[in-house]
Design a protein around this motif. Structure first.
Motif: not given
Length: 294
Positions: A14-15, A227-230, A255-257
């Motif tokens: 997501i992030g 959020f992604a990194a954490l 994929v999402l990016a």
């Protein structure tokens, strides 16, 4: 592996999957994007550090964690610049492929990964497949000379940017702190680069990003990155998914990016280009899984 661990492991999907699309959607120049997103990351890191009462590392550990953040920010400036050349939907698979190559080769050279000859053969074949997958995602059915020149320039700058991403990943490994403790110093390193870059642009081009509204919009994109990194740092812990599985799950973000860049930013592809792009993304994820399994 439990459901909670898997959900945490998909946090980077997501992030990191939405971060480049949101940053591109908000617009602005690379200086606005890096300045705003690093401020957002720092805010997120400070709040998390206080909630968890993590304290603050000292000495060598602090220096290495800050260096890690500096490396990421320098690389991300280059990545934002590549968006202006070929768009995020084409740039993200390329930079992801370079990061996978860098991480794998670092593991082989410095950490002793792929110890047997069979491991090395399988691993290097997987790396070749990653390169093939990245090429497929940027393939254009009706490429002009201008398109080819822009792609070539983007690939070169992204390859240079890999040095920064490698520093981001490698520097904390030399420190004796866990990922959670490194998170805030990393964010400090990131915002130092963002601030310095903003001041340089202000002085050289008389274009003050600190006074531009778009810079502060980009703080929201920084929340997505943070959020992604954490969640990746938490996912990679042994009591969650572990480093290998956590790494594979985090790579699904490409994929999402890529797809959100196509769907929401008007980075159009023909039906044939879309089919080749999706196939390339599948190859990248599958080959990434192989590199951490062998």
């Amino acid at each position: 592996m439990n459901l909670v661990a898997i959900l945490v492991g998909l946090g980077p999907l997501i992030g990191w999957g939405i971060y480049p699309t949101i940053a591109s959607k908000f617009g602005g120049k690379p200086v606005n994007q890096i300045l705003g997103s690093t401020i957002g990351t720092l805010i997120f890191a400070v709040v998390y550090n206080q909630i968890e009462h993590l304290g603050f590392p000292q000495g060598k550990n602090l220096s290495l964690a800050i260096l890690s953040g500096i490396g990421w920010a320098l690389a991300q400036i280059i990545t934002f610049y590549s968006f202006t050349l070929i768009g995020s939907s084409r740039a993200m698979p390329v930079t992801t492929a370079f990061q996978l190559l860098g991480a794998s080769l670092w593991g082989v050279v410095a950490l002793g990964d792929w110890p047997t000859m069979i491991d090395k053969i399988v691993g290097f074949v997987a790396l070749a497949v990653i390169i093939l997958g990245a090429w497929m995602t940027v393939w254009s059915e009706h490429a002009t000379k201008k398109d080819s020149d822009s792609l070539r320039k983007a690939v070169i700058v992204l390859l240079i940017g890999e040095i920064g991403y490698w520093t981001y990943s490698a520097a904390p490994q030399a420190a004796s702190i866990n990922g959670k403790q490194a998170f805030l110093p990393q964010a400090i390193g990131m915002v130092i680069v963002g601030m310095l870059y903003g001041m340089i642009i202000s002085i050289k081009k008389h274009d003050n990003p600190f006074a531009q509204k778009v810079t502060y919009k980009q703080i929201i994109s920084g929340f997505f990155f943070a959020f992604a990194a954490l969640t990746y740092l938490i996912s990679a812990q042994p009591n969650m998914n572990g480093l290998a599985t956590g790494f594979i799950l985090s790579q699904t973000s490409v994929v999402l990016a890529t797809l959100t860049g196509i769907w929401f930013l008007g980075q159009k592809k023909t039906h044939r280009e879309m089919a080749v792009t999706v196939s390339g993304l599948i190859l990248i994820i599958a080959a990434a899984a192989i590199t951490v399994i062998v």
